[in-house]
Design a protein around this motif. Structure first.
Motif, mmCIF file in Angstrom:
data_model
loop_
_atom_site.group_PDB
_atom_site.id
_atom_site.type_symbol
_atom_site.label_atom_id
_atom_site.label_comp_id
_atom_site.label_asym_id
_atom_site.label_seq_id
_atom_site.Cartn_x
_atom_site.Cartn_y
_atom_site.Cartn_z
ATOM 1 N N HIS A 1 7.707 2.409 0.277
ATOM 2 C CA HIS A 1 7.392 3.557 -0.573
ATOM 3 C C HIS A 1 6.038 4.143 -0.178
ATOM 4 N N GLY A 2 5.837 5.394 -0.534
ATOM 5 C CA GLY A 2 4.536 6.012 -0.400
ATOM 6 C C GLY A 2 4.217 6.534 0.983
ATOM 7 N N ASP A 3 2.928 6.731 1.244
ATOM 8 C CA ASP A 3 2.451 7.419 2.437
ATOM 9 C C ASP A 3 2.645 6.642 3.726
ATOM 10 N N HIS A 4 2.858 5.328 3.641
ATOM 11 C CA HIS A 4 3.004 4.505 4.847
ATOM 12 C C HIS A 4 4.444 4.075 5.084
ATOM 13 N N ALA A 5 5.377 4.692 4.370
ATOM 14 C CA ALA A 5 6.775 4.272 4.465
ATOM 15 C C ALA A 5 7.349 4.484 5.859
ATOM 16 N N GLU A 6 6.860 5.479 6.563
ATOM 17 C CA GLU A 6 7.374 5.758 7.904
ATOM 18 C C GLU A 6 6.592 5.046 8.999
ATOM 19 N N ASP A 7 5.363 4.659 8.704
ATOM 20 C CA ASP A 7 4.516 4.068 9.737
ATOM 21 C C ASP A 7 3.390 3.265 9.085
ATOM 22 N N GLY A 8 3.441 1.938 9.241
ATOM 23 C CA GLY A 8 2.421 1.079 8.647
ATOM 24 C C GLY A 8 1.377 0.592 9.630
ATOM 25 N N VAL A 9 1.261 1.266 10.789
ATOM 26 C CA VAL A 9 0.338 0.815 11.836
ATOM 27 C C VAL A 9 -1.100 0.722 11.320
ATOM 28 N N SER A 10 -1.509 1.692 10.519
ATOM 29 C CA SER A 10 -2.896 1.689 10.040
ATOM 30 C C SER A 10 -3.174 0.486 9.143
ATOM 31 N N ILE A 11 -2.154 -0.022 8.442
ATOM 32 C CA ILE A 11 -2.345 -1.213 7.609
ATOM 33 C C ILE A 11 -2.547 -2.431 8.504
ATOM 34 N N ILE B 1 1.604 -6.024 2.408
ATOM 35 C CA ILE B 1 2.808 -5.582 3.116
ATOM 36 C C ILE B 1 2.431 -4.557 4.180
ATOM 37 N N ILE B 2 2.822 -4.845 5.427
ATOM 38 C CA ILE B 2 2.423 -3.991 6.544
ATOM 39 C C ILE B 2 3.496 -2.937 6.889
ATOM 40 N N ASN B 3 4.643 -2.986 6.240
ATOM 41 C CA ASN B 3 5.691 -1.968 6.451
ATOM 42 C C ASN B 3 6.259 -1.527 5.096
ATOM 43 N N THR C 1 -3.683 -2.388 11.489
ATOM 44 C CA THR C 1 -4.981 -2.210 12.128
ATOM 45 C C THR C 1 -6.102 -2.660 11.202
ATOM 46 N N LEU C 2 -5.996 -2.312 9.913
ATOM 47 C CA LEU C 2 -6.996 -2.747 8.940
ATOM 48 C C LEU C 2 -7.066 -4.265 8.876
ATOM 49 N N LEU C 3 -5.911 -4.911 8.814
ATOM 50 C CA LEU C 3 -5.893 -6.373 8.750
ATOM 51 C C LEU C 3 -6.481 -6.969 10.021
ATOM 52 N N PRO D 1 0.828 -1.212 0.000
ATOM 53 C CA PRO D 1 0.000 0.000 0.000
ATOM 54 C C PRO D 1 0.861 1.260 0.000
ATOM 55 N N VAL D 2 0.580 2.173 -0.914
ATOM 56 C CA VAL D 2 1.374 3.397 -1.002
ATOM 57 C C VAL D 2 0.529 4.655 -0.823
ATOM 58 N N ARG D 3 -0.775 4.505 -0.685
ATOM 59 C CA ARG D 3 -1.660 5.644 -0.493
ATOM 60 C C ARG D 3 -2.176 5.670 0.940
ATOM 61 N N GLU D 4 -2.267 6.878 1.501
ATOM 62 C CA GLU D 4 -2.690 7.017 2.899
ATOM 63 C C GLU D 4 -4.088 6.452 3.116
ATOM 64 N N ALA D 5 -5.028 6.794 2.244
ATOM 65 C CA ALA D 5 -6.390 6.284 2.360
ATOM 66 C C ALA D 5 -6.407 4.789 2.050
ATOM 67 N N LEU D 6 -7.061 4.026 2.919
ATOM 68 C CA LEU D 6 -7.041 2.564 2.788
ATOM 69 C C LEU D 6 -8.386 1.980 2.366
ATOM 70 N N LYS D 7 -9.355 2.833 2.028
ATOM 71 C CA LYS D 7 -10.665 2.323 1.623
ATOM 72 C C LYS D 7 -10.569 1.481 0.358
ATOM 73 N N GLY D 8 -9.751 1.942 -0.604
ATOM 74 C CA GLY D 8 -9.588 1.177 -1.833
ATOM 75 C C GLY D 8 -8.965 -0.176 -1.573
ATOM 76 N N LEU D 9 -7.977 -0.222 -0.670
ATOM 77 C CA LEU D 9 -7.356 -1.492 -0.297
ATOM 78 C C LEU D 9 -8.370 -2.398 0.379
ATOM 79 N N GLU D 10 -9.176 -1.821 1.266
ATOM 80 C CA GLU D 10 -10.184 -2.626 1.966
ATOM 81 C C GLU D 10 -11.182 -3.228 0.979
ATOM 82 N N ARG D 11 -11.638 -2.434 0.020
ATOM 83 C CA ARG D 11 -12.560 -2.965 -0.995
ATOM 84 C C ARG D 11 -11.899 -4.071 -1.809
ATOM 85 N N THR D 12 -10.617 -3.885 -2.097
ATOM 86 C CA THR D 12 -9.893 -4.879 -2.891
ATOM 87 C C THR D 12 -9.746 -6.196 -2.133
#
Length: 313
Positions: free
Chosen positions: A64-74, A59-61, A76-78, A34-45
């Motif tokens: 590249h992209g908006d989650h490169a420094e912190d993948g906690v929200s990914i 990938i939870i860490n 959390t989604l999982l 995931p490289v975009r901050e918004a995760l709605k598209g990932l959730e739908r996918t």
């Protein structure tokens, strides 16, 4: 089997959703960074993949992209939405700046998410194998080929799954692509590499680019298998004739599309008759430019459908 690697931009996620049933049927397992901050598209996918009975590695860490420094929200989604979905696994990206302790700790932390090690610049394969010890046979590993030579991969032999990712797409300026070139033979040789599966970066390539600049040239990239060369995969680059101005992407797309249609109509293209090819024909008939993101999505879909057809024979 086949593990296509996506970087989770909008049209890449749409391509996954549109081929979710096909990939599930063929037991293809997409890897999503995931490289975009918004995760709605990932959730739908991921929901589409689960609804189709398929599998995916997220990938939870990300590197590249908006989650490169912190993948906690990914994570959390999982944890909140997909912990009970057997097909969704957490991918742990092992890069050059990680040590063995961090790698093993991350693996333990995400044990409930059926973790998979993704080797992408990490250098301590032998030490990792020793740290895993008796747990090694239960671990799963995906190797970026350009970072992982054979000796590196050998240290993790005996694990539950080993997959090799090869980047068959050589990125250039659109104007510089040749009409056709070799893409990969890994779909034919991954077992000889002592692997359980293979993957690639589709028609995008491993090099991450945040956003494209002005389109001085427009290119349509389409892969095909050559039956006259042992089903090795090649890639066409249909490039617009106009290449000296950043204006009129629609007109340039029409030029590139005309070259594609001419190749198809020649009867010698060897392109699989995918649903994506049918859509390209429809766009040509209507004289419609759908946008460059849609064009890339169609090319990714065609690549997946080509491999689905190959492995269904």
């Amino acid at each position: 089997m086949y593990h296509p690697y996506f970087r989770g931009k909008q049209f890449e996620l749409i391509a996954i959703r549109e081929t979710a049933a096909l990939m599930a049927e063929s037991r293809f397992v997409p890897i999503i960074e995931p490289v975009r901050e918004a995760l709605k598209g990932l959730e739908r996918t991921l929901t589409a993949i689960c609804d189709a009975g398929g599998e995916a590695i997220v990938i939870i860490n990300p590197a590249h992209g908006d989650h490169a420094e912190d993948g906690v929200s990914i994570s959390t989604l999982l944890g909140n939405g997909f912990l009970d979905k057997d097909g969704i696994s957490a991918g742990i990206l092992l890069t050059h700046d990680m040590n063995v302790g961090e790698a093993v700790g991350c693996h333990s932390q995400h044990q409930a998410h059926r973790p998979v090690f993704i080797h992408a610049g990490f250098t301590e394969a032998k030490a990792l194998a020793e740290a895993l010890g008796s747990d090694l046979p239960e671990t799963r590993h995906v190797f970026f080929e350009r970072h992982c030579h054979k000796l590196y991969r050998k240290h993790l032999k005996g694990s539950k799954m080993r997959v090799l990712l090869r980047d068959g797409f050589e990125r250039r300026r659109n104007a510089d692509y040749p009409p056709v070139e070799l893409f990969s033979d890994l779909h034919l040789t991954f077992e000889e590499e002592d692997m359980d599966g293979f993957g690639d970066f589709l028609i995008v390539g491993d090099d991450y680019i945040e956003g494209g600049g002005p389109a001085y040239a427009v290119a349509i990239h389409l892969t095909f298998l050559d039956p006259g060369k042992d089903e090795v995969m090649y890639i066409y680059h249909f490039v617009s004739t106009t290449r000296d101005t950043p204006t009129d992407p629609g007109g340039k797309f029409a030029q590139a599309l005309a070259k594609l249609i001419a190749q198809l109509d020649s009867g010698t293209s060897k392109l699989f008759s995918s649903t994506a090819i049918a859509e390209f024909r429809e766009l040509h008939e209507k004289g419609h430019f759908p946008g460059l993101g849609q064009v890339k999505k169609l090319s990714m879909r065609h690549h997946i459908e080509t491999l689905v057809d190959f492995f269904s024979k």
